[in-house]
Motif scaffolding. Structure first.
Motif, PDB file in Angstrom:
ATOM      1  N   LEU A   1      -2.573   1.541  18.954  1.00 59.28           N
ATOM      2  CA  LEU A   1      -2.766   1.391  20.400  1.00 59.28           C
ATOM      3  C   LEU A   1      -1.647   0.583  21.063  1.00 59.28           C
ATOM      4  O   LEU A   1      -1.744   0.245  22.244  1.00 59.28           O
ATOM      5  CB  LEU A   1      -4.124   0.746  20.676  1.00 59.28           C
ATOM      6  N   ASN A   2      -0.606   0.283  20.282  1.00 64.56           N
ATOM      7  CA  ASN A   2       0.541  -0.422  20.869  1.00 64.56           C
ATOM      8  C   ASN A   2       1.258   0.465  21.877  1.00 64.56           C
ATOM      9  O   ASN A   2       1.128   1.691  21.864  1.00 64.56           O
ATOM     10  CB  ASN A   2       1.517  -0.851  19.773  1.00 64.56           C
ATOM     11  N   LYS A   3       2.078  -0.153  22.700  1.00 63.58           N
ATOM     12  CA  LYS A   3       2.855   0.578  23.709  1.00 63.58           C
ATOM     13  C   LYS A   3       4.327   0.723  23.319  1.00 63.58           C
ATOM     14  O   LYS A   3       5.011   1.611  23.827  1.00 63.58           O
ATOM     15  CB  LYS A   3       2.761  -0.136  25.062  1.00 63.58           C
ATOM     16  N   GLU A   4       4.806  -0.142  22.432  1.00 65.31           N
ATOM     17  CA  GLU A   4       6.229  -0.181  22.114  1.00 65.31           C
ATOM     18  C   GLU A   4       6.476   0.101  20.638  1.00 65.31           C
ATOM     19  O   GLU A   4       5.611  -0.144  19.794  1.00 65.31           O
ATOM     20  CB  GLU A   4       6.817  -1.554  22.460  1.00 65.31           C
ATOM     21  N   VAL A   5       7.665   0.588  20.345  1.00 65.40           N
ATOM     22  CA  VAL A   5       8.100   0.786  18.960  1.00 65.40           C
ATOM     23  C   VAL A   5       8.272  -0.577  18.301  1.00 65.40           C
ATOM     24  O   VAL A   5       8.758  -1.536  18.908  1.00 65.40           O
ATOM     25  CB  VAL A   5       9.426   1.570  18.912  1.00 65.40           C
ATOM     26  N   LEU A   6       7.859  -0.667  17.044  1.00 67.55           N
ATOM     27  CA  LEU A   6       8.001  -1.892  16.262  1.00 67.55           C
ATOM     28  C   LEU A   6       8.864  -1.605  15.041  1.00 67.55           C
ATOM     29  O   LEU A   6       8.630  -0.621  14.331  1.00 67.55           O
ATOM     30  CB  LEU A   6       6.621  -2.394  15.823  1.00 67.55           C
ATOM     31  N   VAL A   7       9.857  -2.458  14.800  1.00 65.01           N
ATOM     32  CA  VAL A   7      10.742  -2.297  13.646  1.00 65.01           C
ATOM     33  C   VAL A   7      10.735  -3.574  12.823  1.00 65.01           C
ATOM     34  O   VAL A   7      10.943  -4.677  13.363  1.00 65.01           O
ATOM     35  CB  VAL A   7      12.181  -1.965  14.083  1.00 65.01           C
ATOM     36  N   TYR A   8      10.477  -3.428  11.535  1.00 64.72           N
ATOM     37  CA  TYR A   8      10.608  -4.528  10.581  1.00 64.72           C
ATOM     38  C   TYR A   8      11.799  -4.238   9.672  1.00 64.72           C
ATOM     39  O   TYR A   8      11.898  -3.148   9.104  1.00 64.72           O
ATOM     40  CB  TYR A   8       9.366  -4.643   9.696  1.00 64.72           C
ATOM     41  N   ASP A   9      12.685  -5.220   9.519  1.00 63.28           N
ATOM     42  CA  ASP A   9      13.779  -5.126   8.551  1.00 63.28           C
ATOM     43  C   ASP A   9      13.593  -6.188   7.486  1.00 63.28           C
ATOM     44  O   ASP A   9      13.358  -7.365   7.802  1.00 63.28           O
ATOM     45  CB  ASP A   9      15.131  -5.324   9.234  1.00 63.28           C
TER      46      ASP A   9
END
Length: 239
Positions: A106-114
């Motif tokens: 239900l998030n609105k934004e892309v999430l990136v984990y490095d």
């Protein structure tokens, strides 16, 4: 020689990208050994359809794992994904991707984990996790024991669970991802011939279940993203 950043050191690299849309959420991961994704279609409450894809996997038996993950989570409420207790019968990486989908559906934004883990030099190793480019967790190890930060001193990647559970909930997910990345990074130091007999592995994932382990063959398609020529998921579309 003093090195200020893990970026300057050879080592393991892993990237997760979670892309939510109104009707589905896509989680992708790529590292030295894996490139795969899970898409969870949902109605805001329940997973109505699951699709998993393996672009690169380390065993000949891995292509059967998408069907297993789809069976595990189809029809399951998003809030109940983390309560499923059958991770070891699934590909552990697809399983983690499915949980990321549910957590961020239900998030609105892309999430990136490095995740960046240096190869050990004289027993010293650094591990760091960045969320959308910002470092949020890091530690340093000496001979397998964490020495920095001081509140983690004496722990190892195998004894981190109580520490993870003590963290603020917003940090528990990245901490679990960094711990698992640090475990996987050990594979860079193990000769391929010593990690290519699935029948000798604990039954901790889809391929290592006894019926499949005896027939699994290792696929040697390993990337080194720390050489600077490409970043994980660079060649994979986000939708």
């Amino acid at each position: 020689m003093q090195v200020d950043s893990v970026d300057q050191l050879p080592g393991f690299r892993r990237r997760f990208r979670i892309t939510p849309t109104p009707e589905c959420v896509l989680s992708q991961v790529e590292d030295d050994y894996h490139c795969m994704s899970v898409t969870v279609h949902h109605d805001g409450i329940v997973a109505t359809r699951i699709h998993a894809d393996l672009t690169r996997a380390p065993w000949t038996t891995c292509p059967g794992a998408p069907a297993q993950i789809e069976q595990t989570f189809t029809g399951v409420p998003l809030l109940a994904f983390a309560k499923r207790a059958d991770k070891k019968t699934n590909c552990t990486h697809l399983y983690d991707l499915a949980l990321l989908c549910a957590a961020h559906a239900l998030n609105k934004e892309v999430l990136v984990y490095d995740i960046l883990v240096s190869d050990p030099i004289e027993g010293r190793r650094s591990a760091e996790l960045r969320r959308n480019g910002v470092a949020v967790l890091a530690w340093k190890e000496l001979d397998g024991n964490i020495v920095e930060p001081s509140e983690m001193a004496g722990l190892t990647v195998w004894t981190l669970n109580p520490w993870i559970e003590s963290l603020d909930p917003a940090l528990q997910e990245p901490a679990r991802l960094l711990r698992w990345g640090a475990v996987l990074a050990h594979g860079r130091m193990i000769p391929m011939e010593k990690q290519s007999d699935a029948s000798r592995m604990p039954a901790n994932c889809y391929t290592f279940q006894p019926a499949r382990a005896v027939e699994a063959q290792r696929i040697v398609d390993v990337r080194d993203f720390s050489d600077g020529t490409q970043q994980p998921l660079q060649s994979q579309g986000s939708v």
